[in-house]
Structures are given as C-alpha cells and as structure tokens.
Motif scaffolding. Structure first.
Motif, PDB file in Angstrom:
ATOM      1  N   GLY A  85      -0.665 -19.255 -29.357  1.00 55.91           N
ATOM      2  CA  GLY A  85      -1.496 -20.259 -30.247  1.00 55.91           C
ATOM      3  C   GLY A  85       0.111 -21.206 -31.670  1.00 55.91           C
ATOM      4  N   LEU A  86       1.181 -21.348 -30.712  1.00 55.03           N
ATOM      5  CA  LEU A  86       1.754 -21.782 -31.480  1.00 55.03           C
ATOM      6  C   LEU A  86       1.259 -23.248 -31.812  1.00 55.03           C
ATOM      7  CD1 LEU A  86       5.207 -20.951 -29.723  1.00 55.03           C
ATOM      8  CD2 LEU A  86       4.111 -19.967 -32.065  1.00 55.03           C
ATOM      9  N   PHE A  87       1.999 -24.336 -33.009  1.00 53.44           N
ATOM     10  CA  PHE A  87       1.280 -25.573 -32.774  1.00 53.44           C
ATOM     11  C   PHE A  87       1.881 -26.628 -32.157  1.00 53.44           C
ATOM     12  CE2 PHE A  87       0.423 -23.234 -37.451  1.00 53.44           C
ATOM     13  CZ  PHE A  87      -0.822 -22.625 -36.913  1.00 53.44           C
ATOM     14  N   PRO A  88       1.386 -27.168 -31.271  1.00 53.88           N
ATOM     15  CA  PRO A  88       2.117 -27.757 -30.835  1.00 53.88           C
ATOM     16  C   PRO A  88       2.974 -28.793 -31.083  1.00 53.88           C
ATOM     17  CG  PRO A  88      -0.218 -27.904 -30.205  1.00 53.88           C
ATOM     18  CD  PRO A  88      -0.253 -27.294 -30.918  1.00 53.88           C
ATOM     19  N   HIS A  89       2.427 -29.470 -32.445  1.00 52.87           N
ATOM     20  CA  HIS A  89       2.648 -30.522 -32.987  1.00 52.87           C
ATOM     21  C   HIS A  89       3.400 -30.137 -34.149  1.00 52.87           C
ATOM     22  CE1 HIS A  89      -0.508 -28.885 -35.836  1.00 52.87           C
ATOM     23  NE2 HIS A  89      -0.119 -30.115 -36.504  1.00 52.87           N
ATOM     24  N   TYR A 132      10.494 -27.568 -30.007  1.00 53.53           N
ATOM     25  CA  TYR A 132       8.717 -28.233 -29.786  1.00 53.53           C
ATOM     26  C   TYR A 132       8.665 -27.082 -28.368  1.00 53.53           C
ATOM     27  CZ  TYR A 132       9.096 -31.753 -32.981  1.00 53.53           C
ATOM     28  OH  TYR A 132       8.314 -33.051 -33.881  1.00 53.53           O
TER      29      TYR A 132
END
Lengths: 380, 246
Positions: A85-89, A132
């Motif tokens: 659940g890493l924040f993709p942005h 990213y």
C-alpha cells in the motif's frame, strides 16, 4: 505492552473473534497464525481500531485504546501490510515520512530519518529516496513499507503478512532482515501470517487461532513439542524436527577450531602434511583468512600430488553464515552432498564449520539449543 | 516536465490564433460568400462573431463551473460511507439528466426562469453535463487501490486527509477526463441555448434555419466546432498537469 481482554468481534451471526485474551510483552514478537478465516487479521485490525470490537477491552501500554481518537492511536502504532500500500503518487521518501508529517515533524528531521530508515532496511538512500513505487521490485517495496511503518519510531509494530506477496527467496531474505532489525530495535510486534515456518522463525510467542478462538499461545518450541491439542499438532506439521532446526542458528552448534592451512607459498604440500594429521580434510584459506577450498589429507597420505588433493571452491556457493538457520544449512549440505559445511562471514573469512553430526545432536537434544523462553502457557 | 510545458505553449498559441480568426469578420464573409454566392447575407448581422463567441464561452464556463461544483462533491459523497446508499440513485439520476434531450429541458425551464435570460440555458446545460463529471469522479475514486486506503487509514490519516492527500490526487486524472468530456459536450449543446434567447453561437444557427440561410448555420457551427477542438486540447493539458508524477 499489549493486552487483549475477552475481545469479541461479531459480524451478524458469525463470531470472527471469540473472547480472545492475549498479552504481548514489551519487545516481544507475537505471531498470530491459523487457517484463513480464523480471525487473526481481524484481531490485528482491532488493535489499531480499523475494526472496532463488539465487546472486550484492548490496552496498549497502560491505556485503553478507546481513550484516544483512532487517528492518534494509529500514529503511535507502526503498520505494515501484505500489499504494502505504498502511495503511488509519492516518492519513496515522501511515503516513508507519512506519519512524521502527520505528527508535524520538521523537514530536516524527516530528511535525516529517511536516510536512516533506508539504510536500516538495506536500501541505498541516495538512489532510492526519489524513486516512485512503480520503479521498485516487490522486495524493495516491502522494505520501504517496513521503513514507513518504523518512521516515527513507534514502540509497537502491527504487521499483516508483510512478506506474503514476495517470492519465497526474497521472503526468506526479508525475514532474516526483519529478525536483524528487531534484534536492534526491540519493538513490540504483532505479526499475522499463515506460514508456519515464518512464524517459527520470527516469533517469541505464537498465538495459534481457529474459528476466532485461541488454541494455544506459547513459544514455538512448546507448540512443536507440547501441542495442546490434535489441531495444534496437525497445524504445526509433521516435519516438527526440521521446523525446530529453523529456530537454531548455525553459530549455536558451530565448531570454530577447524584445521586450516594458509595458502601462499610454493611449498604448500609440506605445510599441508604437517597440519593434516588429525582430520581427513583441512580448510585452505588465503592470507586474509578467506576460504579458498580444502585439502583431502588422505589423498596426500596415499602419495597423491598436492594439486590433486586440493579442491578450490567459490565460498559464496558452498558456505553458510553464522546467522543462517540450521534448517537452511542442512538443506545446503544435502544439496551439495557434504557431511559438513564451512561457516564464513559476509566477506568469505572462515569462521568454522557445522557437521551433520552436530545437527543430529540438536535434533535429539531438542531444547538444549533453542532460543525460546520458559515453557509456561499464555492465556486460555 | 518540459514536454508538458511545450504542450501548454502550443495550446496557448492555438487560442491566440482562434481569437484572431473570429475577430476577422471580413475573412468569414469572404469565405462564406464564395461558398454561398446567391444568399443576401452570409454573416450574422445582429452581432459580431467575436461577441457571439464571448457569449457562448460565458454560457459554457458558468454552466460547467456549476456542473463541476456540484458533480465532484456528489461523486465524492456517494463513495463515502454516508452516501454509499445513494450511489445507485445518484447515478440513475445523472444518467437520466443526460438522456433527456436538452432542448426539452430548456423548454421546461423557460416557464420557471423566463425568456431572454441565460438562466434556463445554464440550468439545462449544467444538468446535461453532470453525468460525465459524477461518473468520472466515482470511477476515479473507485480506482484507488484498497491497500493504499488501508495503509493511509492504518497510519493515522483522518477522513479528510485520506481524501485530499491520497484519494483525490490518485483519482485526478480520471476525474479530469470526466470534466473534459463534460465541457466538450457542453460547448456543442450550448448552441441550443439560443432558442431561449440566451445568445451564443447558436444564434446564427437558429437564425440561419429560420431564414433558410446555410451560410449563417455554417458560421455558427464552424466557430463552435473550432472552439470545442481548442477547449479539448486545452483540457487535455490540464489533465496532464493535475496527474501526479509516479
């Protein structure tokens, strides 16, 4: 540190968790395990109030978790999940400082923390900071996930199958790294998994659940040796002896006084002869003590040439580290067809060896080498 | 990054060219005269093309602003726990809003707001363009991976922090695509507004239909089409700009 008192979660007619009482001591790793649907994830999520219990009480430290808002509670509990659940942005660095940012840390402190955490989880800070999530491999993403959970240095870590989504090889590596980090940081950890080997490897105590009820809460050794029921016995598996080996590190049975010969002169053969009296094999090392191979002394005795008696090996492929589990060491030995295997440090320097006989002793003596605590049971 | 700004510059240049072209009434009359040599009038006499474009843009901007101001919050609301029950109802309603012919909506609005004001047109256009915005917002928010939301909540983000720091940035591209569709539809549909005296590029079209003057129809239609193409590429650039890196 964490105490669950008669915690129940009911969804309509089904009891997801049924009067569960559990205590996790400070600095302990408690692994929740059981078949799917046993309530282990529900239990974990009740600790940070992602799920509210139907009844019962949960204490973290010495306060009831309902005495603060869920947000405040969660900022004090590290949280890592299977799909990361890493924040993709957001970049790796921005992901890691999520909680520090919520807590209002200063920018310079957050920057420094990112560097610390990335090197803690074994990633190069300068090259990973600005990446990213889509540029990361599964294992790298998991590492960043763990770094993110540790960011604000919470005393408690909640981990829901954090290594579940990576390949077996990477999983084992991540488990080893987690064990190393935990040894350094002494967090109180609640760890959900369905992988018995993972539980045995990482847990101080295992809470085995089934249908929302706690079946046994004890050290891995006791779950293996003194299962409370047939279910526990069956769940832990038939290969209990092998599993026990997973708990013991190589350095616990390593022989450090091994015959060794330093390579480096033309007159090796004579020197070899001198050192080759007691044992059939002697390790061959370079000036720095790095393993180069071994010498079969029996061959020398029979008049073979020095050259034919020497076996050169690449230490990376034929040795284990002191923190390798005996289970892994045994598997290497079987694969290579050796009766003993050399132990080296990370740079290949010979530290000793482990013989099949030593492993056998461990198997029969059982608890002698195990790292677990006292045998008293947990709740229920 | 550099490419993004090149795109913006190109669109800016396009806008300037468009502005100049519509201001050259003489060019239009030259071209239209050559196409329709027998007609007495070939350009709309009551207002210059520039004025019509400004009126038209006014209608589109106001009604699209209303659409966005209502559509995005509604889309957000129906994906929250409090609004989840209304999701079907809302999507059915906005769906209906788009299937209903705008000319009929206009006719229904006229008695409410009167003729000669742009109000009925704005209400009709805002309703008509609602569907892409609401469904784009819902689709965008639905596309945020559940694990990301779980992580955000589990780390202690409040409801609004999850929405503004995680969900909306991740949904921005899809939401913006909905807005873009809505505005483009709006530019075409706004020509109908002239039927209620709201002006805009529909005026020469309706006037041309009434007097059987193809030149006037073409004048309004061509300008509206150019405006739509320009707006589309402009919004495409905005879409790029709101899309977060990564």
């Amino acid at each position: 540190m964490i105490r669950l008192e008669e915690v129940t979660k009911r969804y309509g007619e089904t009891l997801a968790v049924d009067r569960l009482s559990l205590e996790v001591g400070e600095g302990e790793v408690c692994v929740l395990i059981g078949p799917s649907g046993c309530g282990k994830t529900t239990t974990l999520r009740m600790i940070n109030r992602l799920i509210e219990p139907t009844s019962g009480r949960i204490m973290v430290g010495d306060r009831d978790i309902t005495s603060v808002t869920p947000e405040e509670l969660r900022r004090g509990l590290g949280y890592a999940i299977q799909s990361v659940g890493l924040f993709p942005h957001l970049t790796v660095a921005e992901n890691i400082v999520t909680v520090p940012k919520l807590l209002g840390w200063e920018a310079s402190r957050m920057q420094a923390r990112v560097g610390e955490l990335l090197s803690l989880v074994g990633l190069d800070a300068t090259s990973y900071r600005g990446k990213y999530p889509r540029e990361l491999s599964g294992g790298e993403a998991q590492r960043v996930g763990v770094a993110r959970a540790l960011a604000a240095d919470p005393p408690v870590l909640l981990m829901d199958e954090p290594f579940g989504a990576v390949d077996p090889l990477n999983r084992e590596r991540l488990q080893g790294e987690f064990a190393r980090i935990q040894k350094e940081l002494h967090k109180t950890v609640v760890f959900v998994t369905h992988d018995v080997d993972e539980a045995i490897r990482l847990a101080d105590r295992i809470a085995l659940m089934r249908d929302g009820r706690l079946q046994q809460y004890d050290t891995p050794e006791n779950l293996l040796d003194h299962p409370a029921s047939k279910f526990v016995h069956d769940f832990m598996g038939a290969d209990r002896a092998l599993k026990r080996l997973g708990r013991v590190r190589v350095d616990a049975v390593m022989r450090s006084e091994v015959p060794r010969i330093s390579d480096g002169s033309d007159a090796v053969a004579a020197a070899q002869r001198a050192a080759c009296t007691a044992e059939r094999f002697s390790y061959l090392v370079d000036q720095d003590g790095r393993l180069e191979g071994w010498i079969d002394c029996r061959l020398l005795d029979r008049g073979g040439s020095a050259e034919s008696a020497i076996t050169h090996v690449d230490w990376r492929a034929t040795t284990v580290r002191p923190d390798t589990s005996l289970k892994e060491a045994l598997s290497h030995m079987l694969e290579l067809g050796f009766r003993s295997i050399a132990v080296t440090d990370e740079t290949g320097r010979l530290l000793g060896d482990v013989a099949l006989a030593g492993i056998e002793t461990t198997l029969t003596e059982g608890d002698a080498y195990s790292a677990g605590g006292p045998a008293e049971g947990g709740a229920q | 990054m550099r490419r993004r700004w090149t795109g913006v510059a190109l669109v800016g240049a396009g806008a300037l060219v468009f502005g100049y072209v519509v201001s050259r009434e003489d060019w239009w009359s030259l071209v239209l005269r050559s196409l329709f040599p027998d007609l007495p009038v070939v350009v709309f006499p009551s207002a210059t093309l520039g004025q019509l474009v400004v009126q038209h843009l006014g209608l589109v901007l106001v009604s699209s602003a209303v659409t966005i101001a209502i559509g995005i919050p509604v889309g957000v609301w129906v994906t929250r726990p409090s609004g989840r029950d209304f999701r079907e109802l809302v999507s059915a309603t906005v769906d209906l809003g788009q299937t209903f012919p705008p000319i009929a909506v206009l006719a229904l609005m006229m008695p409410l707001f009167g003729i000669g004001t742009p109000l009925p047109a704005i209400v009709a256009l805002a309703l008509y363009g609602m569907f892409p915005v609401v469904s784009g917002t819902v689709a965008g928010l639905d596309s945020v991976p559940p694990a990301v939301l779980d992580a955000a909540r589990g780390m202690g983000m409040g409801r609004w922090q999850v929405l503004f720091r995680v969900e909306l940035p991740l949904a921005a591209r899809v939401i913006m695509a909905g807005v873009r569709t809505s505005v483009i539809i709006n530019i075409g549909t706004a020509t109908v507004a002239a039927a209620t005296g709201a002006g805009g590029l529909g005026s020469p079209i309706f006037s041309g239909i009434n007097t059987q003057n193809g030149a006037l129809v073409l004048e309004g239609a061509a300008a509206a089409a150019m405006l739509a193409v320009l707006a589309d590429s402009m919004l495409a650039r905005v879409e790029d700009l709101v899309t977060p890196a990564g």
